[in-house]
Motif scaffolding. Structure first.
Motif, mmCIF file in Angstrom:
data_model
loop_
_atom_site.group_PDB
_atom_site.id
_atom_site.type_symbol
_atom_site.label_atom_id
_atom_site.label_comp_id
_atom_site.label_asym_id
_atom_site.label_seq_id
_atom_site.Cartn_x
_atom_site.Cartn_y
_atom_site.Cartn_z
ATOM 1 N N GLY A 174 0.777 -1.227 0.000
ATOM 2 C CA GLY A 174 0.000 0.000 0.000
ATOM 3 C C GLY A 174 0.808 1.277 0.000
ATOM 4 O O GLY A 174 0.250 2.372 0.053
ATOM 5 N N ARG A 175 2.142 1.159 -0.062
ATOM 6 C CA ARG A 175 2.989 2.345 -0.070
ATOM 7 C C ARG A 175 3.461 2.648 -1.491
ATOM 8 O O ARG A 175 3.800 1.726 -2.239
ATOM 9 N N PRO A 176 3.494 3.921 -1.874
ATOM 10 C CA PRO A 176 3.974 4.275 -3.213
ATOM 11 C C PRO A 176 5.430 3.863 -3.399
ATOM 12 O O PRO A 176 6.261 4.059 -2.511
ATOM 13 N N LYS A 177 5.701 3.245 -4.546
ATOM 14 C CA LYS A 177 7.074 2.863 -4.918
ATOM 15 C C LYS A 177 7.479 3.725 -6.104
ATOM 16 O O LYS A 177 6.744 3.819 -7.086
ATOM 17 N N LYS A 178 8.645 4.363 -5.976
ATOM 18 C CA LYS A 178 9.135 5.199 -7.070
ATOM 19 C C LYS A 178 9.316 4.359 -8.325
ATOM 20 O O LYS A 178 9.842 3.254 -8.274
ATOM 21 N N MET A 179 8.860 4.897 -9.441
ATOM 22 C CA MET A 179 9.019 4.240 -10.735
ATOM 23 C C MET A 179 9.899 5.136 -11.598
ATOM 24 O O MET A 179 9.455 6.194 -12.029
ATOM 25 N N GLU A 180 11.121 4.716 -11.811
ATOM 26 C CA GLU A 180 12.050 5.543 -12.581
ATOM 27 C C GLU A 180 12.117 5.117 -14.032
ATOM 28 O O GLU A 180 12.561 5.877 -14.881
ATOM 29 N N GLU A 181 11.668 3.892 -14.339
ATOM 30 C CA GLU A 181 11.782 3.395 -15.699
ATOM 31 C C GLU A 181 10.663 3.886 -16.613
ATOM 32 O O GLU A 181 10.677 3.663 -17.800
ATOM 33 N N SER A 182 9.683 4.574 -16.060
ATOM 34 C CA SER A 182 8.560 5.066 -16.850
ATOM 35 C C SER A 182 8.568 6.582 -16.877
ATOM 36 O O SER A 182 8.711 7.226 -15.848
ATOM 37 N N GLY A 183 8.401 7.159 -18.067
ATOM 38 C CA GLY A 183 8.305 8.602 -18.177
ATOM 39 C C GLY A 183 6.910 9.108 -17.877
ATOM 40 O O GLY A 183 6.715 10.287 -17.609
ATOM 41 N N LEU A 184 5.917 8.219 -17.896
ATOM 42 C CA LEU A 184 4.529 8.631 -17.706
ATOM 43 C C LEU A 184 4.140 8.703 -16.231
ATOM 44 O O LEU A 184 3.449 9.618 -15.813
ATOM 45 N N ILE A 185 4.597 7.715 -15.447
ATOM 46 C CA ILE A 185 4.231 7.680 -14.034
ATOM 47 C C ILE A 185 5.483 7.814 -13.183
ATOM 48 O O ILE A 185 6.579 7.521 -13.632
ATOM 49 N N ASP A 186 5.297 8.249 -11.941
ATOM 50 C CA ASP A 186 6.451 8.346 -11.045
ATOM 51 C C ASP A 186 6.325 7.449 -9.815
ATOM 52 O O ASP A 186 7.256 7.327 -9.041
ATOM 53 N N ALA A 187 5.141 6.815 -9.638
ATOM 54 C CA ALA A 187 4.973 5.922 -8.491
ATOM 55 C C ALA A 187 3.904 4.872 -8.799
ATOM 56 O O ALA A 187 2.983 5.103 -9.575
ATOM 57 N N MET A 188 4.051 3.726 -8.156
ATOM 58 C CA MET A 188 3.083 2.640 -8.246
ATOM 59 C C MET A 188 2.740 2.204 -6.827
ATOM 60 O O MET A 188 3.619 2.094 -5.973
ATOM 61 N N VAL A 189 1.452 1.989 -6.585
ATOM 62 C CA VAL A 189 0.977 1.502 -5.293
ATOM 63 C C VAL A 189 0.280 0.178 -5.554
ATOM 64 O O VAL A 189 -0.526 0.059 -6.480
ATOM 65 N N LEU A 190 0.576 -0.832 -4.743
ATOM 66 C CA LEU A 190 0.001 -2.163 -4.894
ATOM 67 C C LEU A 190 -0.488 -2.629 -3.532
ATOM 68 O O LEU A 190 0.245 -2.533 -2.541
ATOM 69 N N PHE A 191 -1.756 -3.098 -3.467
ATOM 70 C CA PHE A 191 -2.283 -3.532 -2.182
ATOM 71 C C PHE A 191 -3.471 -4.466 -2.367
ATOM 72 O O PHE A 191 -4.125 -4.474 -3.414
ATOM 73 N N ALA A 192 -3.736 -5.250 -1.321
ATOM 74 C CA ALA A 192 -4.921 -6.108 -1.269
ATOM 75 C C ALA A 192 -5.987 -5.369 -0.471
ATOM 76 O O ALA A 192 -5.723 -4.878 0.621
ATOM 77 N N ARG A 193 -7.176 -5.272 -1.047
ATOM 78 C CA ARG A 193 -8.286 -4.613 -0.350
ATOM 79 C C ARG A 193 -8.970 -5.606 0.582
ATOM 80 O O ARG A 193 -8.911 -6.815 0.363
ATOM 81 N N PRO A 194 -9.675 -5.110 1.609
ATOM 82 C CA PRO A 194 -10.396 -6.008 2.525
ATOM 83 C C PRO A 194 -11.431 -6.894 1.828
ATOM 84 O O PRO A 194 -11.722 -7.991 2.294
ATOM 85 N N ASP A 195 -11.962 -6.452 0.675
ATOM 86 C CA ASP A 195 -12.950 -7.267 -0.048
ATOM 87 C C ASP A 195 -12.304 -8.358 -0.901
ATOM 88 O O ASP A 195 -12.991 -9.073 -1.627
ATOM 89 N N GLY A 196 -10.964 -8.491 -0.821
ATOM 90 C CA GLY A 196 -10.271 -9.544 -1.549
ATOM 91 C C GLY A 196 -9.685 -9.110 -2.878
ATOM 92 O O GLY A 196 -8.981 -9.883 -3.527
ATOM 93 N N ALA A 197 -9.937 -7.886 -3.308
ATOM 94 C CA ALA A 197 -9.401 -7.406 -4.580
ATOM 95 C C ALA A 197 -7.909 -7.084 -4.434
ATOM 96 O O ALA A 197 -7.450 -6.666 -3.374
ATOM 97 N N LEU A 198 -7.173 -7.301 -5.517
ATOM 98 C CA LEU A 198 -5.765 -6.938 -5.605
ATOM 99 C C LEU A 198 -5.686 -5.721 -6.520
ATOM 100 O O LEU A 198 -6.101 -5.776 -7.673
ATOM 101 N N VAL A 199 -5.175 -4.603 -5.975
ATOM 102 C CA VAL A 199 -5.246 -3.317 -6.666
ATOM 103 C C VAL A 199 -3.851 -2.778 -6.947
ATOM 104 O O VAL A 199 -2.975 -2.831 -6.088
#
Length: 138
Positions: free
Chosen positions: A65-90
């Motif tokens: 759930g914490r932002p991770k710096k993305m240096e290999e992409s010119g479009l985005i600068d961070a990616m966040v990945l987490f499991a929601r309480p309803d079971g979804a992976l986001v």
């Protein structure tokens, strides 16, 4: 408590007929692999687009759930990945703290089907949504 990520692991094949694309033409085929590398999740995507061009992409991230710096992409600068309480992976792609794209992965009750709802947020404050359905490869 069971691992919320474990049911997503494995290889998945795109079911084009059950998918809905608002953004662009549907691909000819596609697959998605989800595996682990230590604490990180590894998403490996392979698509053959509508023109027959093969596109491969890999995304790695810790589902904390914490932002991770993305240096290999010119479009985005961070990616966040987490499991929601309803079971979804986001996963959420961000630039300057704002979400540009969100992908919500949900499993069917028997974990044989994964539905990914990907929302792309456009500069005019509208969005487009692609809903892709994947079947677990055997």
């Amino acid at each position: 408590m069971s691992d919320p990520i474990e049911p997503f692991l494995g290889d998945w094949i795109l079911d084009i007929d059950e998918s809905d694309y608002e953004q662009g033409e549907p691909p000819q085929s596609g697959s998605c692999g989800i595996s682990t590398d230590g604490m990180r999740l590894v998403f490996t995507m392979v698509t053959v687009d509508s023109k027959g061009e093969r596109i491969e992409a890999e995304l790695k991230g810790v589902p904390d759930g914490r932002p991770k710096k993305m240096e290999e992409s010119g479009l985005i600068d961070a990616m966040v990945l987490f499991a929601r309480p309803d079971g979804a992976l986001v996963s959420e792609a961000r630039r300057g703290g704002a979400a540009l794209m969100t992908a919500v992965r949900k499993l069917s009750d028997d974990a044989s089907t994964m539905t990914i709802t990907q929302t792309v947020y456009l500069p005019d404050e509208t969005s487009v949504v692609d809903t892709t359905v994947y079947r677990r490869a055997h």
